[in-house]
Design a protein around this motif. Structure first.
Motif, PDB file in Angstrom:
ATOM      1  N   LEU A   1       0.756  -1.287  -0.060  1.00  0.00           N
ATOM      2  CA  LEU A   1       0.116  -0.232  -0.012  1.00  0.00           C
ATOM      3  C   LEU A   1       1.030   1.318   0.257  1.00  0.00           C
ATOM      4  O   LEU A   1       0.516   2.187  -0.624  1.00  0.00           O
TER       5      LEU A   1
ATOM      6  N   ASP B   1       2.194   2.931  -3.343  1.00  0.00           N
ATOM      7  CA  ASP B   1       1.292   3.734  -4.057  1.00  0.00           C
ATOM      8  C   ASP B   1       1.218   5.239  -3.239  1.00  0.00           C
ATOM      9  O   ASP B   1       0.446   6.101  -3.936  1.00  0.00           O
TER      10      ASP B   1
ATOM     11  N   GLU C   1      -6.967  -1.476   4.881  1.00  0.00           N
ATOM     12  CA  GLU C   1      -7.188  -1.131   3.377  1.00  0.00           C
ATOM     13  C   GLU C   1      -7.740  -0.076   3.389  1.00  0.00           C
ATOM     14  O   GLU C   1      -7.555   1.041   2.584  1.00  0.00           O
ATOM     15  N   LYS C   2      -8.916   0.255   4.071  1.00  0.00           N
ATOM     16  CA  LYS C   2      -9.830   1.584   4.186  1.00  0.00           C
ATOM     17  C   LYS C   2      -8.998   2.671   4.455  1.00  0.00           C
ATOM     18  O   LYS C   2      -8.833   3.698   3.939  1.00  0.00           O
TER      19      LYS C   2
ATOM     20  N   PHE D   1      -5.622   3.360   4.555  1.00  0.00           N
ATOM     21  CA  PHE D   1      -4.580   3.629   3.426  1.00  0.00           C
ATOM     22  C   PHE D   1      -5.233   4.214   2.322  1.00  0.00           C
ATOM     23  O   PHE D   1      -4.652   5.203   1.715  1.00  0.00           O
ATOM     24  N   SER D   2      -6.266   3.809   1.905  1.00  0.00           N
ATOM     25  CA  SER D   2      -7.073   4.350   0.901  1.00  0.00           C
ATOM     26  C   SER D   2      -7.274   5.840   1.203  1.00  0.00           C
ATOM     27  O   SER D   2      -7.113   6.698   0.361  1.00  0.00           O
ATOM     28  N   ARG D   3      -7.835   6.014   2.342  1.00  0.00           N
ATOM     29  CA  ARG D   3      -8.103   7.411   2.657  1.00  0.00           C
ATOM     30  C   ARG D   3      -6.898   8.389   2.887  1.00  0.00           C
ATOM     31  O   ARG D   3      -7.003   9.673   2.547  1.00  0.00           O
TER      32      ARG D   3
ATOM     33  N   LYS E   1      -4.230   8.113   1.044  1.00  0.00           N
ATOM     34  CA  LYS E   1      -3.668   8.253  -0.167  1.00  0.00           C
ATOM     35  C   LYS E   1      -4.570   9.402  -0.690  1.00  0.00           C
ATOM     36  O   LYS E   1      -3.878  10.551  -1.514  1.00  0.00           O
ATOM     37  N   ASP E   2      -5.702   9.425  -0.826  1.00  0.00           N
ATOM     38  CA  ASP E   2      -6.811  10.253  -1.165  1.00  0.00           C
ATOM     39  C   ASP E   2      -6.369  11.795  -0.646  1.00  0.00           C
ATOM     40  O   ASP E   2      -6.349  12.683  -1.233  1.00  0.00           O
TER      41      ASP E   2
ATOM     42  N   ASP F   1      -3.149  13.009  -1.781  1.00  0.00           N
ATOM     43  CA  ASP F   1      -3.124  13.354  -3.128  1.00  0.00           C
ATOM     44  C   ASP F   1      -3.668  15.038  -3.637  1.00  0.00           C
ATOM     45  O   ASP F   1      -3.393  15.485  -4.357  1.00  0.00           O
TER      46      ASP F   1
END
Length: 396
Positions: A305, A308, A382-383, A385-387, A389-390, A393
């Protein structure tokens, strides 16, 4: 009314602060992913809980000896021989209300005002603050990702002065995940041999959560063993954080000093937890190893993760359950509303923008980093790290 000046010497632990802020946001209905606290998200194994229930039924409800029940001390000695090939007797063991109290006992027992205490960075948040309470002087040795967050014998020797009283470190390390090999520890031990007035605190609380092989203790080197104080406990390896049971293994002199201090603070640790601890330390370690397998699975996923997230410069942890990225490339960036000047700014940005709680590296002596834990479900990792990253960005 005035309060004690002691309160001005130290800060609230950032780990607890972030957990508290996360709980507050959850109470407001926010879906916060907590990647801040250092606590296994597993239940205590059944055989340990059954031992506690039996202790209640057997009426272990009275005061215990200050340093703990004899059978618990013997269980600690058994564990140290079984897992570390180290020989200790019950007179060398003091059990406490968590490893944090064990560390506090030790520092108050050996550090006087003006004594220097060497601590490699990054370090667990409480090390430096307890030294300040004792009016000692924290002397950090900075490490980097390039050095695998470990110090060299040359660095250690260059930092020692006539005022050095104590050296404190952890392996596996919270927060970096660094693990010292036998050869690396031997190099440090060779330095300590030259300085017989320095104590060495070896925090081995993450001993079992090791992804690179068997655990090595600096206490294995006979020339310095009498000056090594092993700090350990049952919170991480046995998922017993709330049971509050830690211990030291040390020379009889140090053990007696720590027990004397503890006698005025708390006396012996919880009687039921002690009886459960006897079983935890002497029974099969299979539940612990199963837990570690899951931590390693999560660690491997976290490594994928973070690839990315280009603004994260990471060290692959060899133990514990944290990743400690250098995030200094984000300093000076902004999403148009919030400007990131330091690691604390980033943690607060992630908390309020992404609803993910992390901890600033400043609390660990490394202001360019943040600590992200993976002691959480794979779904939440997962949730989270997705947050993250967003949210990152959006920083330009």
């Amino acid at each position: 009314m005035p309060l004690s000046s002691i309160l001005d010497r130290f800060a609230e632990p950032e780990t607890l602060k972030m957990a508290k802020l996360g709980r507050q946001l959850r109470s407001e209905g926010k879906d916060v992913v907590d990647l801040s606290l250092g606590e296994p998200d597993f239940d205590t194994p059944v055989h340990i809980k059954q031992a506690a229930i039996q202790a209640i039924n057997d009426n272990y409800s009275h005061y215990t000896p200050v340093g703990g029940y004899l059978d618990l001390k013997e269980a600690v000695c058994h564990k140290l021989k079984r897992d570390n090939n180290l020989d200790y007797k019950p007179e060398n063991i003091v059990t406490s209300t968590g490893a944090k109290q064990s560390i506090a006992n030790l520092i108050l027992a050996v550090v006087d005002k003006g004594d220097e205490v060497i601590i490699p960075t990054p370090y667990w948040v409480t090390y430096s603050e307890l030294v300040k309470i004792a009016e000692g002087i924290v002397v950090p040795i900075e490490t980097t990702i390039e050095s695998n967050y470990k110090i060299t014998p040359a660095q250690l020797e260059a930092t020692i002065t006539e005022k050095t009283r104590l050296f404190m470190f952890s392996s596996p390390c919270n927060p970096s995940g660094a693990v010292y090999s036998k050869e690396e520890l031997e190099g440090l031990a060779d330095v300590f041999v030259k300085y017989p007035n320095i104590y060495i605190m070896s925090d081995e609380i993450y001993e079992y959560i090791n992804f690179v092989g068997g655990h090595e203790s600096i206490a294995q080197f006979d020339e310095i063993k009498d000056r090594v104080i092993i700090v350990n406990g049952l919170s991480k390896g046995f998922a017993m954080t709330g049971w509050r049971l830690g211990y030291i293994a040390a020379s009889a002199e140090i053990a007696k000093a720590c027990e004397k201090l503890q006698g005025q603070f708390t006396s012996g640790p919880n009687s039921i937890a002690q009886k459960a601890g006897v079983v935890a330390l002497t029974a099969s370690l299979d539940p612990t190893y199963e837990m570690v397998k899951e931590f390693e699975r999560r660690k491997n996923r976290v490594q994928e993760l973070v690839c990315d997230i280009p603004s994260f410069k990471c060290y692959v942890p060899e133990g514990a359950f944290y990743i400690f990225p250098d995030i200094s490339s984000l300093f000076g960036t902004s999403n148009g509303e919030t400007k990131i000047e330091n690691a604390e700014d980033l943690c607060m940005y992630l908390l309020h923008t992404a609803n993910v709680s992390t901890v600033t590296g400043s609390a660990f002596g490394s202001p360019n980093c943040i600590r992200i834990g993976f002691a959480n479900s794979m779904e939440n990792i997962e949730k989270g790290f997705s947050r993250i990253k967003d949210a990152l960005d959006k920083l330009k």
